[in-house]
Design an enzyme around this catalytic site. Structure first.
Site, short mmCIF file in Angstrom:
data_model
loop_
_atom_site.label_atom_id
_atom_site.label_comp_id
_atom_site.label_asym_id
_atom_site.label_seq_id
_atom_site.Cartn_x
_atom_site.Cartn_y
_atom_site.Cartn_z
N THR A 177 0.84 -1.20 0.00
CA THR A 177 0.00 0.00 0.00
C THR A 177 0.87 1.25 0.00
OG1 THR A 177 -1.68 -1.10 1.27
CG2 THR A 177 -1.59 1.28 1.51
N VAL A 187 -12.89 -4.69 4.08
CA VAL A 187 -12.26 -3.36 4.03
C VAL A 187 -11.12 -3.36 5.03
CG1 VAL A 187 -12.62 -0.91 4.53
CG2 VAL A 187 -14.39 -2.21 3.31
C1 SD4 Z 1 -4.95 -3.56 4.00
N1 SD4 Z 1 -3.15 -2.23 4.87
O1 SD4 Z 1 -5.90 -3.51 3.23
C2 SD4 Z 1 -3.73 -2.78 3.67
C3 SD4 Z 1 -2.81 -3.67 2.92
C4 SD4 Z 1 -1.47 -3.13 2.68
O2 SD4 Z 1 0.32 -3.05 1.34
O3 SD4 Z 1 -0.92 -2.38 3.40
N2 SD4 Z 1 -0.89 -3.52 1.62
O4 SD4 Z 1 -4.94 -4.28 5.00
#
Ligand code: SD4
Length: 335
Positions: free
Chosen positions: A193, A222
């Site tokens: 992310t 989510v």
């Molecule tokens: C999630 N924090 O949807 C996000 C995933 C993530 O790099 O960080 N991906 O849980």
């Protein structure tokens, strides 16, 4: 270069040492991997752009916007849009890994220096989720739109609907389906992310976070990324923080808000990131199975970043230098 590869190469080549000249950081002597611990005693220098993982193209875009006299909000939006548009990045925007039903759904949010917030969750078919989030913030009486409503709003605002599932992500999903095993993978593409924090030359802070979420998640799941206080929090009086990694753990500890509140009480960004990670590992014996990483900055222009496991990194654009820096981490055991 793909991020996963970059991270591997980075730790092999000791890139942490190579990047040790970054303002606000000092090198901690370790053989493998080289890590950099931000040091709050170093001089402040504005503006600053920081982003989760190796996102030098995104930080460069934000920097360019600041050089053109644009606000921290414009800079952070345009910065993360680079990753959203990059089909090779399988964790954000177009080309993101789908859910277990083969559908790409996006979560994104944005916050400005007034404490305004806009977000979309579980939105399909629109590449630039962060821009839809900004429109929710700027042009509606609400802060968060979900699913079909978010998509409908985006289309009404002129965003183009498109298929976000690329051949590469479809192939990966088809391979995954053979076993259909859902488990978080540390530092693989599903934890990439982009969270970005920008402080402009006036010291005003904005932040954004955008993701396709955990790969092969349950339909309707989510994560933390678009949820205020978890994936992102900005308080222009104090500072800001953003998260990456297993969203469920960030949500349960309201990680980004926690970091900003710890900074309010006087903790440095580095110590606050460390404390937020400690809260997670103290509460969860299974921490060896998942990754969480935080980055933060405070009003003085000091930065911090920390993760549970090695492999996390932060991109820092400051003093005309755009560098990807390995993060220090909690789990120093070899297993
Ligand atoms: C999630 N924090 O949807 C996000 C995933 C993530 O790099 O960080 N991906 O849980």
């Amino acid at each position: 270069m793909k991020r996963r590869k970059f991270i591997q190469n980075a730790s092999l080549s000791g890139i942490g040492i190579a990047t040790a000249t970054i303002a606000g950081a000092c090198v901690k002597e370790e053989k493998e991997p080289a890590v950099v611990v931000p040091n709050e005693e170093n001089a402040r220098s504005l503006p600053i752009v920081i982003g989760t993982w190796n996102v030098t193209r995104a930080t460069a875009k934000a920097w360019e916007m600041l050089q053109q006299g644009k606000s921290s909000l414009d800079a952070v939006e345009q910065g993360v849009m680079i990753e959203e548009a990059d089909e090779k990045n399988q964790t954000v925007g177009k080309g993101g890994f789908p859910d277990r039903d083969g559908i790409v759904t996006l979560d994104a949010c944005i916050m400005n220096n007034q404490g305004d917030y806009g977000a979309v969750v579980a939105m399909e078919n629109i590449t630039h989720a962060v821009s839809v989030a900004r429109k929710v913030m700027d042009e509606t009486p609400h802060v968060l739109l979900a699913g079909n409503g978010a998509r409908q709003f985006a289309i009404e605002k002129g965003f183009k609907a498109e298929d976000l599932l690329t051949e590469a992500s479809k192939k990966a999903w088809e391979k995954w389906k053979k076993k259909s095993e859902y488990k978080p993978i540390i530092n693989i593409e599903n934890h990439d992310t982009i969270g970005m924090l920008v402080m402009d030359k006036n010291g005003d802070i904005s932040g954004a976070c955008t993701t396709s979420g955990a790969a092969y998640k349950m339909r309707g799941r989510v994560g933390d990324s678009a949820i205020i206080g978890s994936g992102l929090f900005v308080d222009n009086e104090i500072g800001a923080a953003t998260a990456t990694g297993l969203g469920e753990e960030v949500l349960k500890t309201v990680g980004s808000f926690l970091i900003v509140e710890l900074m309010r009480q006087g903790m440095s960004p580095q110590k606050a990131c460390e404390e937020a990670i400690h809260r997670i590992v103290k509460k969860n014996k299974k921490y060896k199975d998942f990754q969480v990483g935080y980055i933060a900055l405070n009003k003085k222009g000091e930065i911090g970043f920390y993760s549970i496991h090695k492999g996390f990194s932060c991109t820092v654009y400051q003093n005309e230098e755009n560098k990807n820096v390995n993060s220090d981490f909690y789990n120093k055991t070899k297993d």
